[in-house]
Every structure is written in structure tokens, then in C-alpha cells.
Design a protein around this motif. Sequence first.
Motif, PDB file in Angstrom:
ATOM      1  N   VAL A  76       0.813  -1.212   0.000  1.00 54.55           N
ATOM      2  CA  VAL A  76       0.000   0.000   0.000  1.00 54.55           C
ATOM      3  C   VAL A  76       0.851   1.270   0.000  1.00 54.55           C
ATOM      4  O   VAL A  76       0.326   2.374   0.159  1.00 54.55           O
ATOM      5  CB  VAL A  76      -0.951   0.012   1.216  1.00 54.55           C
ATOM      6  N   ALA A  77       2.165   1.128  -0.182  1.00 53.81           N
ATOM      7  CA  ALA A  77       3.061   2.289  -0.124  1.00 53.81           C
ATOM      8  C   ALA A  77       3.340   2.896  -1.490  1.00 53.81           C
ATOM      9  O   ALA A  77       3.726   4.061  -1.583  1.00 53.81           O
ATOM     10  CB  ALA A  77       4.386   1.894   0.534  1.00 53.81           C
ATOM     11  N   ASN A  78       3.162   2.121  -2.553  1.00 48.38           N
ATOM     12  CA  ASN A  78       3.559   2.590  -3.889  1.00 48.38           C
ATOM     13  C   ASN A  78       2.762   3.804  -4.341  1.00 48.38           C
ATOM     14  O   ASN A  78       3.309   4.742  -4.933  1.00 48.38           O
ATOM     15  CB  ASN A  78       3.387   1.450  -4.900  1.00 48.38           C
ATOM     16  N   GLU A  79       1.463   3.787  -4.070  1.00 50.32           N
ATOM     17  CA  GLU A  79       0.609   4.881  -4.518  1.00 50.32           C
ATOM     18  C   GLU A  79       1.028   6.209  -3.877  1.00 50.32           C
ATOM     19  O   GLU A  79       1.048   7.245  -4.534  1.00 50.32           O
ATOM     20  CB  GLU A  79      -0.855   4.575  -4.201  1.00 50.32           C
ATOM     21  N   ARG A  80       1.323   6.179  -2.598  1.00 51.05           N
ATOM     22  CA  ARG A  80       1.719   7.410  -1.917  1.00 51.05           C
ATOM     23  C   ARG A  80       3.048   7.938  -2.461  1.00 51.05           C
ATOM     24  O   ARG A  80       3.223   9.142  -2.640  1.00 51.05           O
ATOM     25  CB  ARG A  80       1.820   7.168  -0.410  1.00 51.05           C
ATOM     26  N   LEU A  81       3.960   7.026  -2.749  1.00 46.40           N
ATOM     27  CA  LEU A  81       5.235   7.434  -3.349  1.00 46.40           C
ATOM     28  C   LEU A  81       5.005   8.083  -4.712  1.00 46.40           C
ATOM     29  O   LEU A  81       5.616   9.107  -5.041  1.00 46.40           O
ATOM     30  CB  LEU A  81       6.154   6.219  -3.490  1.00 46.40           C
ATOM     31  N   ALA A  82       4.122   7.489  -5.497  1.00 48.02           N
ATOM     32  CA  ALA A  82       3.850   8.018  -6.836  1.00 48.02           C
ATOM     33  C   ALA A  82       3.144   9.368  -6.762  1.00 48.02           C
ATOM     34  O   ALA A  82       3.426  10.274  -7.558  1.00 48.02           O
ATOM     35  CB  ALA A  82       3.012   7.020  -7.630  1.00 48.02           C
ATOM     36  N   LEU A  83       2.230   9.526  -5.802  1.00 47.90           N
ATOM     37  CA  LEU A  83       1.454  10.758  -5.708  1.00 47.90           C
ATOM     38  C   LEU A  83       2.330  11.955  -5.338  1.00 47.90           C
ATOM     39  O   LEU A  83       1.985  13.094  -5.643  1.00 47.90           O
ATOM     40  CB  LEU A  83       0.332  10.589  -4.689  1.00 47.90           C
ATOM     41  N   ARG A  84       3.455  11.710  -4.704  1.00 55.42           N
ATOM     42  CA  ARG A  84       4.379  12.798  -4.391  1.00 55.42           C
ATOM     43  C   ARG A  84       4.921  13.437  -5.677  1.00 55.42           C
ATOM     44  O   ARG A  84       5.252  14.630  -5.707  1.00 55.42           O
ATOM     45  CB  ARG A  84       5.533  12.262  -3.543  1.00 55.42           C
ATOM     46  N   LEU A  85       5.006  12.657  -6.748  1.00 53.32           N
ATOM     47  CA  LEU A  85       5.610  13.134  -7.992  1.00 53.32           C
ATOM     48  C   LEU A  85       4.612  13.305  -9.130  1.00 53.32           C
ATOM     49  O   LEU A  85       4.878  14.073 -10.063  1.00 53.32           O
ATOM     50  CB  LEU A  85       6.707  12.158  -8.436  1.00 53.32           C
ATOM     51  N   PHE A  86       3.497  12.576  -9.095  1.00 49.97           N
ATOM     52  CA  PHE A  86       2.536  12.588 -10.188  1.00 49.97           C
ATOM     53  C   PHE A  86       1.127  12.827  -9.638  1.00 49.97           C
ATOM     54  O   PHE A  86       0.766  12.291  -8.588  1.00 49.97           O
ATOM     55  CB  PHE A  86       2.586  11.274 -10.972  1.00 49.97           C
TER      56      PHE A  86
END
Length: 327
Positions: A106-116
Motif C-alpha cells: 500500500v506504499a507505492n501509490e503514496r510514493l507516486a502521488l508525491r511526484l505525479f
Amino acid sequence: MAFVIYGAGAIGGVLGARLHSAGFDVKLIARGAHLAAIRSSGLRVESPEGATTVPVPTYGSPSEAGVGPGDVVILTMKGQDTPDALEALREVAGPSTPVVCIQNGVANERLALRLFSHVYGVCVMFPAAHVQPGVVQARSAPVPGILDIGRYPGGIDDGARSVAAALVKAGFVSEPREDIMRWKYRKLIMNLGNAVAALCGPGDDGAKQVTALLQAEGESVLATAGIDVVDAGLDQERRGDILRMPQFEGRAPSGSAVQSLLRGTGSIEADYLNGEIVLLARLHGVEAPGNELVRQLAVVAARERVAPGSVPSGELLEKLSGVISRR
């Protein structure tokens, strides 16, 4: 529009091949020997229905593949590889590029949202395997997987509907869901057994008892953290009998963590599965000693390139009993 499948392993390889065969413009991004094998001979996809070789274009990086206006990037790498992958992606993709996380954890989405700005989560029910260069396996047929999708952190938009429609055309079952993360947290609980299968080996019947302990601990931590999770019964109802996995010649062992050890990659996803429970426990003032122990053992096994089955379930249960009793 092209689908840029970033990470052409088990999930990404089968997904890219299915989308390509359904008539979509697809670019795969792979690395190492797998990249070389696909470029040389195409991507071989094995399943209970037989084997095919798909001539899908494959590249070594996002910059080589290119990401144009309207393209959709689908992340399919393991969670530990996501931070570096996103850094490479941002060099060539604009901040409004749709990024779809077809990944466990469940961590990937938050990482992606920081940049996209346009990020989508997908609950992955997709049994697949990758243990040798140039070859991936879809273990379920005729439906290869269930890939429900939603906007992150919540909601449905035209992007989610469009991707779901493409997945359906490629043979998957997919529905847009407003509450996709509730489903992903349920899948996280299920994935707590991945590291156990890698440590104990896929044939160790006692591994189920170990997994049950970790899952109970995980459920407790999520409840303490106040995280809303889809009920296990509802999850099972969604799966129904859609995924069917008959034996076929050359079928690889199940479990992405098992496959990581078999390939000797040097890393494993435990930090983003069992480690997610550990992180939440620490954030909320409780402990998760069972998941912490298994996480640490799995990381060491991967680093030392130990084969699956290095820790018998009886030995692991004894270790778990020790750390849990001291809590």
C-alpha cells in the motif's frame, strides 16, 4: 496512447503481452538478462492454455521507451524498486502522466502521488510467475487475473474507467472502485504469508500456521491504526471461482517472494508487506514482533541468496513463539 509497462516480470510481462495481443500499443521496460532475452527472442508467455511468443517492444529504461502525451504508465515492479523507478520516470514523464500501481502493498501509490498528480491503485489478484529470462507464466486460465482499479487516495474518474475497459478487453476481470485502498489493505493481509513461503518453502504445510499468526497480528495492527479494510468474506466473494489454476508442464512455484529467491535477485518485498505492518505498529505505539522477525529473516535470506525452504516451519514457529511471548 500507449501503455508503458514498467517492470516486465511476472505481472508486467503477462499484462503487457495480453494488452499487446488485444491490439493496444504497449511498451515494456525490463532489465538485465530478461531484457536481453526478450529482445533476442520475444517474450514467451506460458499458461494452462499453452505457450506463445509475443513480439512486444521492450526497452531498458523510461528514457529509452519514451512517455508521450496521453500515455499511461503502469508500475509492476516490486515495492522495494518503486522509489528508484519513479525517479527515473519523472525525468521523461510530465507530472500529470497517469500512473497505475498494479503492485502489492500500500506504499507505492503514496510514493507516486508525491511526484505525479493522477495516481491509481489496483488490487492485484493475478497469479503469475517469472523465474527465467525471457519467460513469464500466467497461472490462471481462461481469466488470468482480477484487477479492480480506483483513483488514489479514493474515487473513480474517466482514467480509471478507461484502464478498466482496456484490462477487460485484454481478458482480465476489472471494475472501477471508489474505495480501492480498502481492498488493497485486505490483499496486504493476505500477502503477509509471502515471506513465510519463501523462508519455509512452498511445500511446507506448517507454513500455514505461521502465516495465520502473522495475519492475526496484521489485522490487530490495522484495527489499532483505524484503517478500514474490506471484510475477508467480501474479498472471497469477489474472487469467487474466477481464478482457476490447473497444472501445466513446466509450471513454476507460486509466490512472488519464492520466485525472488529462486532468481537470486538479492532483494525481496518483505519490507513493503510485513514491513508495512511493522511501520504502522510503530506509528501507533504498538508492536508487531512476528512480522518484524519474518521481515528480517526474509531480507537476510534474499541478501545472502539463500534458496527457498531455508527455515523449516517448526523452527520458524519456535522463533515466533519466543518473540511474541516477550511482547
